[in-house]
Design an enzyme around this catalytic site. Structure first.
Site, PDB file in Angstrom:
ATOM      1  CG  HIS A  71      42.666  43.064  35.464  1.00 33.66           C
ATOM      2  ND1 HIS A  71      41.548  42.360  35.085  1.00 33.66           N
ATOM      3  CD2 HIS A  71      43.499  42.157  36.037  1.00 33.66           C
ATOM      4  CE1 HIS A  71      41.692  41.081  35.407  1.00 33.66           C
ATOM      5  NE2 HIS A  71      42.859  40.934  36.001  1.00 33.66           N
ATOM      6  NE  ARG A 120      46.122  41.136  40.303  1.00 39.85           N
ATOM      7  CZ  ARG A 120      45.665  40.104  39.569  1.00 39.85           C
ATOM      8  NH1 ARG A 120      45.836  38.867  39.995  1.00 39.85           N
ATOM      9  NH2 ARG A 120      45.036  40.307  38.446  1.00 39.85           N
ATOM     10  CB  SER A 140      44.008  38.578  42.883  1.00 48.02           C
ATOM     11  OG  SER A 140      43.665  37.914  41.690  1.00 48.02           O
ATOM     12  CG  HIS A 164      44.431  41.773  31.940  1.00 45.02           C
ATOM     13  ND1 HIS A 164      44.750  41.300  30.691  1.00 45.02           N
ATOM     14  CD2 HIS A 164      44.524  40.703  32.772  1.00 45.02           C
ATOM     15  CE1 HIS A 164      45.010  40.009  30.767  1.00 45.02           C
ATOM     16  NE2 HIS A 164      44.891  39.621  32.015  1.00 45.02           N
ATOM     17  CB  ALA A 171      39.500  34.798  38.363  1.00 44.93           C
ATOM     18  CD  GLU A 194      48.120  33.212  34.539  1.00 44.13           C
ATOM     19  OE1 GLU A 194      48.231  34.125  35.372  1.00 44.13           O
ATOM     20  OE2 GLU A 194      47.033  32.691  34.247  1.00 44.13           O
ATOM     21  NE  ARG A 242      48.169  40.074  34.825  1.00 42.12           N
ATOM     22  CZ  ARG A 242      47.119  39.636  35.499  1.00 42.12           C
ATOM     23  NH1 ARG A 242      46.524  40.410  36.385  1.00 42.12           N
ATOM     24  NH2 ARG A 242      46.663  38.421  35.307  1.00 42.12           N
TER      25      ARG A 242
END
Length: 514
Positions: free
Chosen positions: A348, A383, A388, A242, A45, A114, A287
């Site tokens: 991902h 997600r 995570s 991803h 990560a 993000e 995403r």
């Protein structure tokens, strides 16, 4: 062998669970098929872990997670993470493990944003946050007197009353797990490891796709052994791709979402910033939308990749903020300080998994699941970035505490049938070919964009392949490779079935065009 608590897997969720249960006085055994406890997706990560912004609140984080999950999140799970997350980061990472994070010149934790976060709330250690967390966690695990570590040991199947007990009357009891069959990768011995409670933390399944950011050991082991044992699994159609994996002939190295969070721009082959055509948040959209935007741009242009450009940032700052990404790209001939990075989407993260409650309990008594192998409902259909690792901390803590409450039921260990060994030589060419059939089938038919015809073809192909693999598995010598292949095809089938049977056709990571 017998233990109070068996933890299968050694990522962030497994290590936190082991510490949590061991702190309650339980004897804990961790097994991992890797050579060390630092394995799986957790140490890879890059971006960071959610903490709390300067003017943040649990409600704002909850809202961001719910929006990213496309209306499919389990609200109680989201609220639990929103209300407990920062406190547990303090407890385990900052205060207990003294995990290394980046700080500002003023001595405060450096916060970044993000995609789909409404503010900067993510703490990080350069672009190697997972590695920093895992190194500090593993040090704490290895010195705990109540924790036994067994590396190079692989769970083959769960021990259950309905499958393994020689007492035929056990079939009438509530389905329960009481440990696992374990394969020693050094001695090739297989033996039962009995446990009062078992915590499954075996990670992801990205290796069923030809393009993935996951390490080689992410072969769906946890999902498959839970599936075979009869534990309820759901949301498996939601495979998150991803948006930005480095496009290279040799690998698909993850380019963290933090690069876009710090101002990186996605451009097509002509230099056009195409994401503004797909979502108001542009490069920082959720995403799934960014991944499909890249996919569509590639289709429109016929170009095999797009570009991620952050070269407008100061050179020394880039080298300091993203040393891992800078070094990896430079080795492949790309200097991110002066030129854009070629990127493509790659498998991902599995947003679905083994269904659990707020304490990580599965539908199978005495079995817990945490981390990526589980489905808490937190991620819904997609997600949110950097949730995570935090999910692993929260559910690892709660599952460990809950599993430590051993009762009379958790002390029942029936006589079991012996394992019947086979010794036929394993042809590596067969295993390699079967893996390629799995990977290409999943990428082409059950990938970023799906159709009914593709899913039907995948179901047919994978079922036939599974029949061949099962027959091969029955006769073959038990090795890491044969066990992983069996698990890989089972995981692929489970994902495909979920995608085929989903009544919702366009939600988050599951995008059925017809």
């Amino acid at each position: 062998m017998k233990t109070d608590i068996l933890v299968i897997g050694s990522g962030i969720a497994g290590c936190i669970a082991a510490l949590s249960a061991a702190d309650e006085g339980c004897e804990v055994t961790i097994i991992t098929k890797a050579d060390s406890l630092i394995s799986g997706n957790s140490p890879h990560a890059q971006g960071g872990i959610i903490y709390k912004g300067r003017h943040d609140s649990a409600r704002e984080l909850i809202n961001d997670i719910m929006v990213a999950g496309d209306g499919h999140c389990e609200e109680s799970a989201v609220v639990q993470l929103g209300e407990m997350g920062a406190e547990l980061v303090d407890k385990y990472l900052l205060e207990r493990c003294h995990t290394e994070f980046d700080y500002t010149d003023e001595g405060e934790l450096d916060l970044t944003a993000e995609g789909a976060h409404n503010q900067a709330r993510i703490i990080h250690c350069k672009d190697k946050t997972g590695k920093s967390i895992m190194e500090s966690l593993v040090e704490e695990v290895e010195k705990h007197p109540n924790i036994k570590v067994m590396t190079r040991h692989m769970a083959v199947d769960l021990l259950t009353l309905s499958h393994d007990s020689t007492n035929t009357l056990d079939i009438y009891k509530n389905p329960a797990c009481f440990g696992s069959w374990v394969l020693s990768l050094d001695t090739e011995e297989i033996f039962p490891l009995f446990a009062g409670n078992t915590i499954l933390a075996a990670g992801g399944l990205g290796q069923v796709y030809i393009h993935t950011t996951n390490p080689a050991d992410a072969t769906g082991d946890g999902l498959s052994i839970a599936w075979r044992a009869g534990a309820r699994c759901f949301n498996l159609q939601y495979i998150q791709f991803h948006p930005t994996a480095f496009y290279n002939a040799n690998d698909r190295f993850l380019i963290s979402e933090s690069v876009r969070g710090e101002g990186g721009k996605l451009l097509d082959h002509k230099g056009y910033p195409f994401m503004k055509d797909f979502h108001p948040q542009g490069d920082l959209a959720p995403r799934d939308i960014v991944s499909r935007g890249i996919y569509q741009s590639m289709l429109n242009s016929g170009h095999p990749y797009v570009y991620l450009d952050i070269s407008h940032k100061p050179s020394e700052w880039l080298k300091s903020r993203f040393p891992t990404i800078y070094g990896h790209c430079l080795q492949s001939g790309i200097d991110i300080t002066t030129e854009p990075i070629p990127v493509v989407p790659a498998a991902h993260y599995s947003c679905g998994g083994v269904g659990v409650n707020l304490n990580g309990r599965t539908s199978l008594r005495r079995l817990y699941a945490i981390g990526e192998v589980s489905c808490t409902g937190l991620h819904g259909a997609n997600r949110l970035a950097s949730t995570s690792l935090l999910e692993g901390v929260v559910w690892g803590h709660l599952a460990g505490k809950d599993a430590a409450k051993l009762n009379e039921e958790s002390q029942y260990f029936p006589e079991i049938y012996p394992w019947i060994k086979s010794d036929e030589h394993v042809d590596p060419a067969l295993i390699a070919q079967d893996w390629m059939r799995i990977k290409y089938t999943m990428w082409n038919y059950v990938g970023l964009v799906r159709t009914t015809a593709r899913l039907d073809r995948a179901n047919h192909t994978l079922r036939n392949l599974q029949n061949e693999i099962v027959e091969f598995y029955k006769k073959a010598m038990l090795t890491k490779e044969t066990v992983e292949l069996r698990n890989g095809v089972q995981s692929a089938i489970a994902i495909t079935l979920a995608a085929s049977q989903s009544k919702v056709h366009k939600s988050g990571c599951h995008y059925l065009v017809d």
